[in-house]
Design an enzyme around this catalytic site. Structure first.
Site, PDB file in Angstrom:
ATOM      1  N   ASP A 285      -1.661   5.874  -5.068  1.00 34.90           N
ATOM      2  CA  ASP A 285      -2.038   4.995  -3.968  1.00 34.90           C
ATOM      3  C   ASP A 285      -2.393   3.595  -4.471  1.00 34.90           C
ATOM      4  OD1 ASP A 285      -3.007   3.780  -1.739  1.00 34.90           O
ATOM      5  OD2 ASP A 285      -4.609   5.218  -1.355  1.00 34.90           O
TER       6      ASP A 285
ATOM      7  N   ASP B 270       0.822  -1.204   0.000  1.00 41.61           N
ATOM      8  CA  ASP B 270       0.000   0.000   0.000  1.00 41.61           C
ATOM      9  C   ASP B 270       0.860   1.259   0.000  1.00 41.61           C
ATOM     10  OD1 ASP B 270      -1.831   1.945   0.395  1.00 41.61           O
ATOM     11  OD2 ASP B 270      -2.403   1.332   2.414  1.00 41.61           O
TER      12      ASP B 270
END
Ligand SMILES: *[C@@H]1O[C@H](CO)[C@@H](O)[C@H](O)[C@H]1NC(C)=O
Ligand SMILES: *[C@@H]1O[C@H](CO)[C@@H](O)[C@H](O)[C@H]1NC(C)=O
Ligand SMILES: *[C@@H]1O[C@H](CO)[C@@H](O)[C@H](O)[C@H]1NC(C)=O
Ligand SMILES: *[C@@H]1O[C@H](CO)[C@@H](O)[C@H](O)[C@H]1NC(C)=O
Ligand SMILES: *[C@@H]1O[C@H](CO)[C@@H](O)[C@H](O)[C@H]1NC(C)=O
Length: 423
Positions: free
Chosen positions: A308, A119
């Protein structure tokens, strides 16, 4: 899991003490974390419409944040990744979830293998642990510190993280040997959840996260002040050929994360480099232009954007999403579904978003659709959605499937290259 997130623990800055884990003594090198399609997942009969509705219920947010979660619903089928073979070449296998909504990679922690989500929108490495009540861990891989000879408690340290959709995790902290792609960091901070939100419980394919944003976002604290721990990437960076990791996420669910190397065969032409504004801790940059088809529109009031990998969609400022869907026949903003939907047979124009001042990242119209909403597959939910005025644009996997992206922690920049068209 969702990653644009809020840190509960706001601190008085005093001590920005970074603990000093010792990376294994490795020669300068690079390593890959490939992922492949876990076909049995797709074979399970999950009602797509229900799944989508369930996901999108999560988007109805408190506080106006859109929650983009690549979880659960699509991946929560109770199937564990079984292919966690890590070997000396620095390669590990990885499993994407259903609908390519989630990309997971096996990570070895003190000899125990867990499936973690890489992430770039957060900076905590946390795992499901045996400190959790057993009813929360059904179907999950769980880290048990008592079974690791290399675990060390970090006395008094805890963590508490909350993501943009209201999901979160909290617990205690220690260090252990963490191996990704055959490369080990001996004293990596590992955060042991003793509480997780329901969506994490339900998402049985995810046993935790590997945060790859800047270490300043790390939430470890002693109850009074932050004691931010370094990310795995920060710990290995100095030992890599290049201080980078790359995300090469394909629409079909295959792809690879690679650390230390930029594979120029994965994109067309030259890589465009954009400096990031790391002051927020995200891989953040201005994005004050967009294009629908070939028509470039200046958008001076645009929010900044972040890259992201922990978010599924391309979340743009609301007026940008409106401008895009105004060019899609039959498109509408559905409060019920929680975003823009359209007839699946609509012609979708390409969408481009500016990355800094010099590059436009293009997503072909053929790659815009995220999922179907109904069982007959006649209504589709877009992979481009509005951020409801959240004040930040969040560029997730909708973009990464079309763009090869290098995260350079050395000079704090992002490299973009257009991926070849899908055959
Ligand atoms: C594990 O993944 C490799 C590719 O990395 C594949 O060749 C192999 O068949 C997989 N094994 C299992 C048991 O799925
Ligand atoms: C490790 O895995 C890679 C990719 O699956 C393979 O090419 C290599 O031969 C393996 N090495 C060992 C030592 O098993
Ligand atoms: C950052 O480093 C890359 C090489 O890794 C270089 O090509 C690029 O120009 C640099 N970018 C900035 C903004 O300094
Ligand atoms: C960098 O990001 C911060 C925090 O989001 C923002 O306030 C600032 O204006 C940005 N700086 C530039 C030069 O864009
Ligand atoms: C809808 O799409 C799913 C997934 O591609 C497929 O399994 C299903 O058969 C389709 N349903 C109809 C009615 O075409």
């Amino acid at each position: 899991m969702a990653t644009f997130r809020i840190i509960f623990f706001v601190t008085l800055l005093a001590a920005l003490v970074l603990a000093a884990p010792t990376p294994a003594r490795i020669k300068k090198r690079s390593f890959k974390v490939p992922r492949y399609i876990n076909t049995p997942v797709h074979a399970r009969g999950l009602d797509g419409g229900a799944a989508v509705r369930k996901v999108f219920n999560k988007y109805n947010l408190k506080g106006g944040f859109i929650a983009l979660e690549k979880t659960g619903t699509f991946t929560g089928l109770g199937i564990k990744a079984t292919n966690a073979s890590s070997n000396g070449t620095g390669t590990v296998a990885a499993n994407p979830g259903e609908n390519a909504a989630l990309f997971l990679s096996p990570v070895d922690i003190g000899g125990q293998t867990l499936n973690l989500d890489f992430d770039s929108g957060s900076s905590d490495l946390w795992v499901f642990s045996s400190d959790l009540p057993v009813q929360s861990t059904t179907g999950h891989g769980v880290y048990d510190k008592t079974k690791s000879a290399s675990f060390k408690e970090m006395t008094g340290a805890k963590f508490q993280i909350s993501y943009g959709d209201g999901s979160g995790a909290a617990g205690t902290v220690g260090t252990d040997a963490v191996t990704i792609g055959g490369v080990t960091v001996q004293n990596q901070a590992v955060e042991l959840a003793n509480a997780v939100s329901r969506s994490f419980v339900q998402d049985t394919n995810t046993d935790g996260l590997v945060g790859l944003a800047f270490s300043k976002l790390n939430t470890v604290n002693d109850g009074t002040k932050k004691i931010p721990q370094k990310t795995f990437f920060d710990n290995v960076m100095g030992d890599l050929d290049l201080p980078v990791f790359t995300a090469d996420l394909d629409p079909d669910g295959t792809g690879v994360y690679e650390f230390g190397k930029i594979d120029a065969t994965k994109f067309q032409g030259d890589m465009a480099w954009i400096p990031v504004n790391a002051s927020s801790g995200f891989w953040q940059f201005p994005s004050a232009k967009f294009a629908v088809g070939d028509q470039i529109v200046d958008n001076p009031t645009a929010s900044q954007a972040i890259a992201d990998t922990g978010t599924s969609l391309l979340l743009v400022d609301q007026q940008v999403a409106e401008a895009y869907y105004s060019k899609v026949q039959g498109a509408q903003l559905s409060a019920q579904v929680g975003g823009f939907i359209y007839p699946c047979n609509a012609q979708l124009p390409d969408m481009s978003v500016a990355i800094g001042d010099s590059y436009m990242a293009k997503i072909p119209g053929s790659q815009i659709t995220f999922a179907t909403v109904d069982e007959a597959n006649t209504t589709c939910f877009g992979g481009v959605q509005g951020n409801s005025g959240a004040g930040l644009q969040i560029y997730g996997d909708t973009m990464f499937k079309a763009q090869f992206v290098a995260f350079n922690g050395g000079n704090q920049s992002l490299g973009f290259g257009e991926k070849p068209p899908v055959a």
